[in-house]
Design an enzyme around this catalytic site. Structure first.
Site, PDB file in Angstrom:
ATOM      1  N   GLU A 144       0.848  -1.196   0.000  1.00  0.00           N
ATOM      2  CA  GLU A 144       0.000   0.000   0.000  1.00  0.00           C
ATOM      3  C   GLU A 144       0.883   1.245   0.000  1.00  0.00           C
ATOM      4  OE1 GLU A 144      -3.391   0.569  -0.187  1.00  0.00           O
ATOM      5  OE2 GLU A 144      -2.447   2.527  -0.421  1.00  0.00           O
ATOM      6  N   LYS A 201       7.995  -1.910  -1.762  1.00  0.00           N
ATOM      7  CA  LYS A 201       7.440  -1.052  -0.705  1.00  0.00           C
ATOM      8  C   LYS A 201       8.554  -0.417   0.125  1.00  0.00           C
ATOM      9  CE  LYS A 201       4.867   0.984   2.115  1.00  0.00           C
ATOM     10  NZ  LYS A 201       4.081   2.143   1.780  1.00  0.00           N
ATOM     11  N   ASN A 212       9.497   3.757   0.169  1.00  0.00           N
ATOM     12  CA  ASN A 212       9.516   4.617   1.358  1.00  0.00           C
ATOM     13  C   ASN A 212      10.920   5.138   1.635  1.00  0.00           C
ATOM     14  OD1 ASN A 212       6.840   4.722   1.901  1.00  0.00           O
ATOM     15  ND2 ASN A 212       6.886   3.475   3.758  1.00  0.00           N
ATOM     16  N   GLY A 230       8.589  12.200   9.886  1.00  0.00           N
ATOM     17  CA  GLY A 230       8.183  11.366  11.015  1.00  0.00           C
ATOM     18  C   GLY A 230       7.093  10.450  10.511  1.00  0.00           C
ATOM     19  N   CYS A 265       5.644   5.143   9.448  1.00  0.00           N
ATOM     20  CA  CYS A 265       6.254   4.202   8.503  1.00  0.00           C
ATOM     21  C   CYS A 265       7.690   4.491   8.068  1.00  0.00           C
ATOM     22  CB  CYS A 265       5.358   4.052   7.291  1.00  0.00           C
ATOM     23  SG  CYS A 265       3.846   3.199   7.738  1.00  0.00           S
ATOM     24  N   LYS A 323      10.219   3.231  10.675  1.00  0.00           N
ATOM     25  CA  LYS A 323      10.075   1.779  10.851  1.00  0.00           C
ATOM     26  C   LYS A 323      10.561   1.030   9.604  1.00  0.00           C
ATOM     27  CE  LYS A 323       5.617   0.268   9.981  1.00  0.00           C
ATOM     28  NZ  LYS A 323       5.699  -0.623   8.838  1.00  0.00           N
TER      29      LYS A 323
HETATM   30  P1  NAD Z   1      -2.811   0.680  12.491  1.00  0.00           P
HETATM   31  O1  NAD Z   1      -1.981   0.447  13.686  1.00  0.00           O
HETATM   32  O2  NAD Z   1      -3.489   1.989  12.292  1.00  0.00           O
HETATM   33  O3  NAD Z   1      -3.961  -0.440  12.417  1.00  0.00           O
HETATM   34  C1  NAD Z   1      -3.738  -1.808  12.548  1.00  0.00           C
HETATM   35  C2  NAD Z   1      -5.020  -2.457  13.076  1.00  0.00           C
HETATM   36  O4  NAD Z   1      -4.859  -3.883  13.049  1.00  0.00           O
HETATM   37  C3  NAD Z   1      -5.339  -2.103  14.536  1.00  0.00           C
HETATM   38  O5  NAD Z   1      -6.626  -1.522  14.606  1.00  0.00           O
HETATM   39  C4  NAD Z   1      -5.272  -3.444  15.273  1.00  0.00           C
HETATM   40  O6  NAD Z   1      -6.234  -3.558  16.315  1.00  0.00           O
HETATM   41  C5  NAD Z   1      -5.555  -4.426  14.158  1.00  0.00           C
HETATM   42  N1  NAD Z   1      -5.061  -5.789  14.400  1.00  0.00           N
HETATM   43  C6  NAD Z   1      -3.826  -6.162  14.795  1.00  0.00           C
HETATM   44  N2  NAD Z   1      -3.750  -7.507  14.868  1.00  0.00           N
HETATM   45  C7  NAD Z   1      -4.955  -7.982  14.510  1.00  0.00           C
HETATM   46  C8  NAD Z   1      -5.491  -9.296  14.371  1.00  0.00           C
HETATM   47  N3  NAD Z   1      -4.749 -10.383  14.614  1.00  0.00           N
HETATM   48  N4  NAD Z   1      -6.778  -9.428  13.985  1.00  0.00           N
HETATM   49  C9  NAD Z   1      -7.541  -8.337  13.739  1.00  0.00           C
HETATM   50  N5  NAD Z   1      -7.089  -7.079  13.842  1.00  0.00           N
HETATM   51  C10 NAD Z   1      -5.803  -6.901  14.219  1.00  0.00           C
HETATM   52  O7  NAD Z   1      -1.908   0.330  11.253  1.00  0.00           O
HETATM   53  P2  NAD Z   1      -1.805   1.065   9.828  1.00  0.00           P
HETATM   54  O8  NAD Z   1      -1.176   2.392   9.997  1.00  0.00           O
HETATM   55  O9  NAD Z   1      -3.107   0.957   9.122  1.00  0.00           O
HETATM   56  O10 NAD Z   1      -0.722   0.131   9.116  1.00  0.00           O
HETATM   57  C11 NAD Z   1      -1.003  -1.199   8.769  1.00  0.00           C
HETATM   58  C12 NAD Z   1       0.094  -1.709   7.854  1.00  0.00           C
HETATM   59  O11 NAD Z   1       0.089  -0.955   6.633  1.00  0.00           O
HETATM   60  C13 NAD Z   1       1.509  -1.558   8.408  1.00  0.00           C
HETATM   61  O12 NAD Z   1       2.270  -2.648   7.959  1.00  0.00           O
HETATM   62  C14 NAD Z   1       2.008  -0.287   7.782  1.00  0.00           C
HETATM   63  O13 NAD Z   1       3.405  -0.266   7.644  1.00  0.00           O
HETATM   64  C15 NAD Z   1       1.360  -0.344   6.420  1.00  0.00           C
HETATM   65  N6  NAD Z   1       1.124   0.970   5.802  1.00  0.00           N
HETATM   66  C16 NAD Z   1       0.652   1.997   6.558  1.00  0.00           C
HETATM   67  C17 NAD Z   1       0.386   3.228   5.946  1.00  0.00           C
HETATM   68  C18 NAD Z   1      -0.115   4.399   6.733  1.00  0.00           C
HETATM   69  O14 NAD Z   1      -0.174   5.484   6.179  1.00  0.00           O
HETATM   70  N7  NAD Z   1      -0.476   4.262   8.003  1.00  0.00           N
HETATM   71  C19 NAD Z   1       0.573   3.369   4.560  1.00  0.00           C
HETATM   72  C20 NAD Z   1       1.046   2.272   3.823  1.00  0.00           C
HETATM   73  C21 NAD Z   1       1.309   1.073   4.453  1.00  0.00           C
HETATM   74  C1  UGA Z   2       4.456   7.813   3.587  1.00  0.00           C
HETATM   75  C2  UGA Z   2       4.535   7.619   2.060  1.00  0.00           C
HETATM   76  O1  UGA Z   2       4.438   8.890   1.431  1.00  0.00           O
HETATM   77  C3  UGA Z   2       3.403   6.719   1.572  1.00  0.00           C
HETATM   78  O2  UGA Z   2       3.560   6.485   0.179  1.00  0.00           O
HETATM   79  C4  UGA Z   2       3.473   5.393   2.315  1.00  0.00           C
HETATM   80  O3  UGA Z   2       2.387   4.565   1.927  1.00  0.00           O
HETATM   81  C5  UGA Z   2       3.393   5.659   3.804  1.00  0.00           C
HETATM   82  O4  UGA Z   2       4.480   6.535   4.200  1.00  0.00           O
HETATM   83  C6  UGA Z   2       3.535   4.404   4.605  1.00  0.00           C
HETATM   84  O5  UGA Z   2       4.138   3.445   4.182  1.00  0.00           O
HETATM   85  O6  UGA Z   2       2.993   4.480   5.720  1.00  0.00           O
HETATM   86  P1  UGA Z   2       2.991   9.250   5.264  1.00  0.00           P
HETATM   87  O7  UGA Z   2       3.885   8.689   6.312  1.00  0.00           O
HETATM   88  O8  UGA Z   2       1.528   9.239   5.480  1.00  0.00           O
HETATM   89  O9  UGA Z   2       3.247   8.484   3.871  1.00  0.00           O
HETATM   90  O10 UGA Z   2       3.416  10.750   5.054  1.00  0.00           O
HETATM   91  P2  UGA Z   2       4.155  11.652   3.966  1.00  0.00           P
HETATM   92  O11 UGA Z   2       3.192  12.612   3.413  1.00  0.00           O
HETATM   93  O12 UGA Z   2       4.941  10.866   2.999  1.00  0.00           O
HETATM   94  O13 UGA Z   2       5.152  12.456   4.907  1.00  0.00           O
HETATM   95  C7  UGA Z   2       6.098  11.777   5.715  1.00  0.00           C
HETATM   96  C8  UGA Z   2       6.909  12.763   6.506  1.00  0.00           C
HETATM   97  O14 UGA Z   2       7.826  13.455   5.661  1.00  0.00           O
HETATM   98  C9  UGA Z   2       6.096  13.854   7.223  1.00  0.00           C
HETATM   99  O15 UGA Z   2       6.615  14.037   8.520  1.00  0.00           O
HETATM  100  C10 UGA Z   2       6.333  15.092   6.387  1.00  0.00           C
HETATM  101  O16 UGA Z   2       6.239  16.292   7.142  1.00  0.00           O
HETATM  102  C11 UGA Z   2       7.750  14.841   5.919  1.00  0.00           C
HETATM  103  N1  UGA Z   2       8.074  15.555   4.665  1.00  0.00           N
HETATM  104  C12 UGA Z   2       7.461  15.228   3.506  1.00  0.00           C
HETATM  105  C13 UGA Z   2       9.049  16.545   4.694  1.00  0.00           C
HETATM  106  O17 UGA Z   2       9.645  16.825   5.762  1.00  0.00           O
HETATM  107  N2  UGA Z   2       9.366  17.190   3.528  1.00  0.00           N
HETATM  108  C14 UGA Z   2       8.749  16.884   2.357  1.00  0.00           C
HETATM  109  O18 UGA Z   2       9.090  17.510   1.333  1.00  0.00           O
HETATM  110  C15 UGA Z   2       7.781  15.885   2.338  1.00  0.00           C
END
Ligand code: NAD
Ligand code: UGA
Length: 452
Positions: free
Chosen positions: A154, A225, A229, A278, A281, A284
């Site tokens: 994603e 992925k 990132n 920050g 993701c 991490k």
């Molecule tokens: P999150 O912490 O917001 O949500 C995860 C959810 O999973 C929680 O609500 C938790 O209760 C649930 N969960 C955990 N174990 C479970 C189980 N065994 N059965 C049912 N529910 C369960 O996480 P997120 O930010 O949505 O991220 C999820 C994954 O997607 C991560 O691997 C992250 O790296 C990836 N990702 C996140 C983003 C983002 O912007 N947050 C973007 C791209 C990819």
């Molecule tokens: C990021 C990636 O952009 C997504 O494609 C990815 O799916 C996601 O991580 C993930 O794997 O969770 P996100 O963490 O939501 O998305 O936020 P971004 O908009 O990418 O910003 C990340 C950080 O970089 C923020 O703290 C932002 O302030 C900082 N940033 C971004 C800067 O300091 N300068 C920039 O020019 C752009």
């Protein structure tokens, strides 16, 4: 198509709601019962623009459950969207993903055909690991099913999650079997072909190209992925590194990076210098990529440097305050914005939170105003003793300095004459290079940006 999404956090909830909107029958499962209760009455536990309205619009195709039983297992596609936090050695913790594999294996009915998808960000080999667990549970139960596995990373950004889900640049499907690719193509067809009616408030942009479908083997998709990132984080860290030299030689980083980015081979985005990246993701995933390198005895110096350049930016903000105020102990310092970026209430690895900690350790009184993230900060960071204000103006009463940490629009629409009058000293550190320096200097503000 019947789709079950496990994990209703940022990714699972957005994906589930969007898939329901484009016509699939979606069940979102989360083991957190209070979260499911909220969702069942139309409440969204996170701040994500547009999501509440879309949830209401899609409710006829959407259900929420805290159980994963026969009904949830009898889907055409099961998407695993649970968290993959960092372990102590930097590697991704797969415990929740593996729990999902056990749960799926325990509930799949005899003869059922299903594509199990890792949408969570997972290290290489995870698709194989998931299918192995599901198969072993099925063997123990004496059940046989037609299983396919795919890695479908994603790429959504928090705060722009719906836009990124409906109008992605690409959809990556990593699978060994054609059936898995065909099924996921069908699931994503309205998005890949852009045949859905755009949701209210989320129009399609004229001339936007169709999303590209990239099919790979599962391992490549898993690596795509982490590499994506890391590259985005590296661009930001690069801009931050150049901002340091820019400051020293008397250049302006915003002008430098604008011109650098206009080379289309480089691109203008993710070159914004400031307090650094920050969020849940980047940190991490970079650590996980590093851990992967270590498992193969392979150094990844660019990844290391991207991380260290980033966290240095947070210290630079504190150093700037020390240079301006000289003594931090006893000073009142206001942070404008706490979330790691605007349009989200997510505080995971937020620069503002770490800077608040550093300042409190140095003896400062820290005040904050954030339009959406203060409740979460009160809940998640009670230990910090941050003083929360009800408005930007209230937050700077008698303050010795204010630091813009998150570029929320509200911080643009301020009465600067009033701000100058309310502060003990009109010192403003612009941690996101959000403001026009000469404008603020004209109001008598002692303006300090990053790299300008
Ligand atoms: P999150 O912490 O917001 O949500 C995860 C959810 O999973 C929680 O609500 C938790 O209760 C649930 N969960 C955990 N174990 C479970 C189980 N065994 N059965 C049912 N529910 C369960 O996480 P997120 O930010 O949505 O991220 C999820 C994954 O997607 C991560 O691997 C992250 O790296 C990836 N990702 C996140 C983003 C983002 O912007 N947050 C973007 C791209 C990819
Ligand atoms: C990021 C990636 O952009 C997504 O494609 C990815 O799916 C996601 O991580 C993930 O794997 O969770 P996100 O963490 O939501 O998305 O936020 P971004 O908009 O990418 O910003 C990340 C950080 O970089 C923020 O703290 C932002 O302030 C900082 N940033 C971004 C800067 O300091 N300068 C920039 O020019 C752009």
């Amino acid at each position: 198509m019947k789709v079950t999404v496990i994990g209703t956090g940022y990714v699972g909830l957005t994906t589930g709601v969007a898939l329901a909107y484009i016509g699939h029958y979606v069940t979102c499962v989360d083991r957190n019962e209070s979260l499911i209760e909220k969702l069942n009455i139309g409440e969204i536990p996170i701040h994500e623009p547009g999501l509440v309205d879309l949830l209401h619009d899609s409710s006829s195709h959407l259900r929420f459950s805290s159980d994963f039983n026969l009904e949830e297992a009898s889907a055409d596609v099961i998407l695993i969207c649970v968290g993959t936090p960092t372990q102590q050695n930097g590697d991704a913790d797969l415990r929740y993903v593996e729990e999902c594999a056990y749960t799926i294996g325990s509930a799949l009915p005899e003869g059922h055909e299903v594509v199990i998808v890792n949408k969570s960000t997972v290290p290489v080999g995870s698709a194989r690991r998931v299918i192995m667990i599901v198969n072993s549970v099925l063997t123990d139960r004496g059940v046989s099913a037609n299983l396919y596995v795919a890695s479908n990373p994603e790429f959504l950004r928090e705060g722009a999650a719906l836009n990124d889900t409906f109008y992605p640049d690409r959809i990556v499907i990593g699978a060994d079997e054609k059936w898995a690719v065909k099924t996921l193509y069908e699931m994503y067809a309205p998005i890949l072909e852009q045949t859905f009616i755009p949701p209210a408030g989320l129009p399609r942009t004229d001339g936007q190209p169709l999303p590209v479908l990239v099919t790979t083997n599962p391992t490549s998709a898993e690596l795509v992925k982490y590499a994506s990132n890391t590259f985005l984080a590296m661009k930001v860290s690069f801009a931050n590194e150049i901002s340091g030299i820019s400051e020293r030689v008397g250049a302006d980083i915003t002008e430098v990076m604008k011109a650098v980015g206009l080379d289309r081979r480089i691109g203008t985005r993710y070159l914004g210098a400031g307090a650094g990246w920050g969020g849940s993701c980047f940190g991490k995933d970079l650590k996980a990529l590093n851990a992967l390198g270590k498992q193969y005895g392979y150094d990844m110096p660019l990844v290391d440097a991207t991380i260290s350049a980033n966290y240095r930016q947070r210290r630079i903000i504190v150093e700037k305050l020390q240079q301006l105020l000289k003594v931090i102990r006893g000073s009142v310092i206001t942070l404008w914005g706490l979330s790691f970026k605007p349009d989200t209430d997510d505080l995971r690895d937020a620069p503002a939170i770490e800077i608040a900690k550093m300042l409190i350790d140095l003896g400062a009184r820290v005040r904050a105003y954030d339009p959406v993230a203060m409740d979460r900060s009160r809940r998640e960071h009670q230990e910090l003793n941050i003083e929360y204000a009800d408005s930007p103006v209230e937050s700077i009463q008698g303050a010795d300095a204010v630091v813009l940490m998150t570029e929320w629009e509200i911080f643009k629409k301020l009465d600067w004459n009033q701000i100058v009058k309310c502060m003990q000293q009109p010192v403003l550190i612009d941690g996101r290079n959000f403001y026009n320096p000469s404008l603020l200097i004209n109001y008598g503000i002692n303006y300090v940006g990053i790299g300008r």
